[in-house]
Design an enzyme around this catalytic site. Sequence first.
Site, PDB file in Angstrom:
ATOM      1  N   ASP A  13     -16.187  35.284 -24.420  1.00  0.00           N
ATOM      2  CA  ASP A  13     -17.355  34.618 -23.841  1.00  0.00           C
ATOM      3  C   ASP A  13     -18.272  35.593 -23.104  1.00  0.00           C
ATOM      4  O   ASP A  13     -19.480  35.620 -23.345  1.00  0.00           O
ATOM      5  CB  ASP A  13     -16.934  33.492 -22.877  1.00  0.00           C
ATOM      6  CG  ASP A  13     -16.363  32.285 -23.622  1.00  0.00           C
ATOM      7  OD1 ASP A  13     -16.478  32.234 -24.861  1.00  0.00           O
ATOM      8  OD2 ASP A  13     -15.798  31.400 -22.948  1.00  0.00           O
ATOM      9  N   ARG A  93     -12.462  33.642  -7.331  1.00  0.00           N
ATOM     10  CA  ARG A  93     -13.845  33.522  -7.794  1.00  0.00           C
ATOM     11  C   ARG A  93     -14.894  33.865  -6.739  1.00  0.00           C
ATOM     12  O   ARG A  93     -15.837  34.594  -7.024  1.00  0.00           O
ATOM     13  CB  ARG A  93     -14.116  32.128  -8.405  1.00  0.00           C
ATOM     14  CG  ARG A  93     -13.385  31.894  -9.729  1.00  0.00           C
ATOM     15  CD  ARG A  93     -13.765  32.935 -10.773  1.00  0.00           C
ATOM     16  NE  ARG A  93     -13.061  32.810 -12.041  1.00  0.00           N
ATOM     17  CZ  ARG A  93     -11.863  33.317 -12.314  1.00  0.00           C
ATOM     18  NH1 ARG A  93     -11.179  33.953 -11.389  1.00  0.00           N
ATOM     19  NH2 ARG A  93     -11.326  33.197 -13.513  1.00  0.00           N
ATOM     20  N   ASP A 122     -14.845  27.025 -12.668  1.00  0.00           N
ATOM     21  CA  ASP A 122     -15.308  28.356 -12.291  1.00  0.00           C
ATOM     22  C   ASP A 122     -16.831  28.437 -12.133  1.00  0.00           C
ATOM     23  O   ASP A 122     -17.333  29.135 -11.252  1.00  0.00           O
ATOM     24  CB  ASP A 122     -14.811  29.400 -13.305  1.00  0.00           C
ATOM     25  CG  ASP A 122     -13.311  29.652 -13.169  1.00  0.00           C
ATOM     26  OD1 ASP A 122     -12.770  29.389 -12.076  1.00  0.00           O
ATOM     27  OD2 ASP A 122     -12.692  30.107 -14.138  1.00  0.00           O
ATOM     28  N   SER A 171      -6.836  30.390 -23.568  1.00  0.00           N
ATOM     29  CA  SER A 171      -7.678  31.032 -22.572  1.00  0.00           C
ATOM     30  C   SER A 171      -6.780  31.429 -21.397  1.00  0.00           C
ATOM     31  O   SER A 171      -6.156  30.585 -20.762  1.00  0.00           O
ATOM     32  CB  SER A 171      -8.760  30.029 -22.142  1.00  0.00           C
ATOM     33  OG  SER A 171      -9.343  30.456 -20.954  1.00  0.00           O
TER      34      SER A 171
HETATM   35  N1  ARG Z   1      -7.597  25.259 -13.753  1.00  0.00           N
HETATM   36  C1  ARG Z   1      -7.632  26.498 -13.061  1.00  0.00           C
HETATM   37  C2  ARG Z   1      -8.714  26.502 -12.021  1.00  0.00           C
HETATM   38  O1  ARG Z   1      -9.615  25.748 -12.122  1.00  0.00           O
HETATM   39  C3  ARG Z   1      -7.675  27.655 -14.013  1.00  0.00           C
HETATM   40  C4  ARG Z   1      -8.998  28.266 -14.324  1.00  0.00           C
HETATM   41  C5  ARG Z   1      -8.881  29.302 -15.356  1.00  0.00           C
HETATM   42  N2  ARG Z   1     -10.090  30.060 -15.491  1.00  0.00           N
HETATM   43  C6  ARG Z   1     -10.397  30.756 -16.569  1.00  0.00           C
HETATM   44  N3  ARG Z   1     -11.544  31.373 -16.569  1.00  0.00           N
HETATM   45  N4  ARG Z   1      -9.622  30.799 -17.622  1.00  0.00           N
HETATM   46  O2  ARG Z   1      -8.646  27.230 -11.080  1.00  0.00           O
END
Ligand code: ARG
Length: 391
Positions: A13, A93, A122, A171
């Site tokens: 991505d 993040r 995210d 992912s």
């Molecule tokens: N569900 C988790 C969260 O919201 C995992 C997020 C995973 N992020 C990613 N870019 N693959 O914190």
Amino acid sequence: MNKVVLSFSGGLDTSVCVPLLRDRYQYEKVITVTVDVGQPQEDLEKAEARGARLSDKHYTVDAKNEFVEEYLFPLIKANGSYEGYTLGQAIARPLIAKKVLEVADREHVSAVAHGCTGKGNDQLRFEAIFRASKYKIHAPMRELNLARSEEIEYALEHGIDVSTTFEKPYSVDENLWSRSIEGGRLEDPSCSPPDDIFEWTTAPTKAKAQHQLSLEFEKGIPISLNGTRLSGLQLIKELNEVAGKHGVGRTDIMEDRILGLKAREIYEHPAATVILTAHKDLESLVLTRQERRFKDLVDSEWSELAYEGLLDEPLYAALEAFINKTQERVTGSVTMLLHKGMASVRARSSPNALYSEELVSFNDKSLDQRDAEGFSKYHGFQSRAYRKFVK
Ligand code: ARG
């Protein structure tokens, strides 16, 4: 010159975002930033090589110690947990976003970008930080709404290798605290996860023997392992290794995302499980009953804000002030047993323990048991009044 900074993981991505920002958004210069929060060295190297090749300039920013000290230590003090998730991706993040903004300031760009889709958490966490800056914000994956097949076609046109995308149809996001695995056939909650999705943990059924270790805390922070003082970074790394071998720290949950979607999420977080279990246990030894009850509420409120990425919310600072006050006494040692996926507490001690063996023992006479009779007469008084039976 028209320049943009992109938060870059090196995955499909964010790789596709680089040419998109040139073609579709007309940026003359795209700068990529990968923030090192403890992902595997080979992922960092791959991101650096890809970033350098695709973009006009690439930065790798080492934020590992800041991640541990400013984000994970507060999480440990708050027993951070959201629906059983130890918040590893969530808590990273805001730090990643902050580092991207620092590069944006240095490079005098007009915009910042991220590669998140419009379905997850995210995007909200990044933008909660980005929107407090002067920069324009782009989220090409969300804005262009490309189908997976279109994305792959576009990647191939731009010389982006997509082979790993087919080999690993999940992912994955990894940092020092947690590894998350989602997508592909795991999206179906009724599908049992295949064993090859796990990389940090041995299957609990295959884990060998058992292992005992001690973890020492000072003011709520883990400072040493089996009596050896370690930096937070070393301690977490080592615990991930040791506890991972014993199959500790696998989580498979239905998670309520901020937008309201339910999602099946799988995590590996061996060190987090050991540290959080030990920390909470030590609190049970040193905090009063009232503190513990109230802190459970504060911890869950803190976790909610951390999940949402709202670290700039004034309530967050207020909750931290309470948490830090309680942690002044959370010093001591906890002995943990790791065995076939379980991490259980075997023993605990603290110079600040509120426990008194003397007082609770049946052999001691310094407290006169007969004094409790008066107390017991009042106990439940209102319940009896409600039943119209007062004795
Ligand atoms: N569900 C988790 C969260 O919201 C995992 C997020 C995973 N992020 C990613 N870019 N693959 O914190």
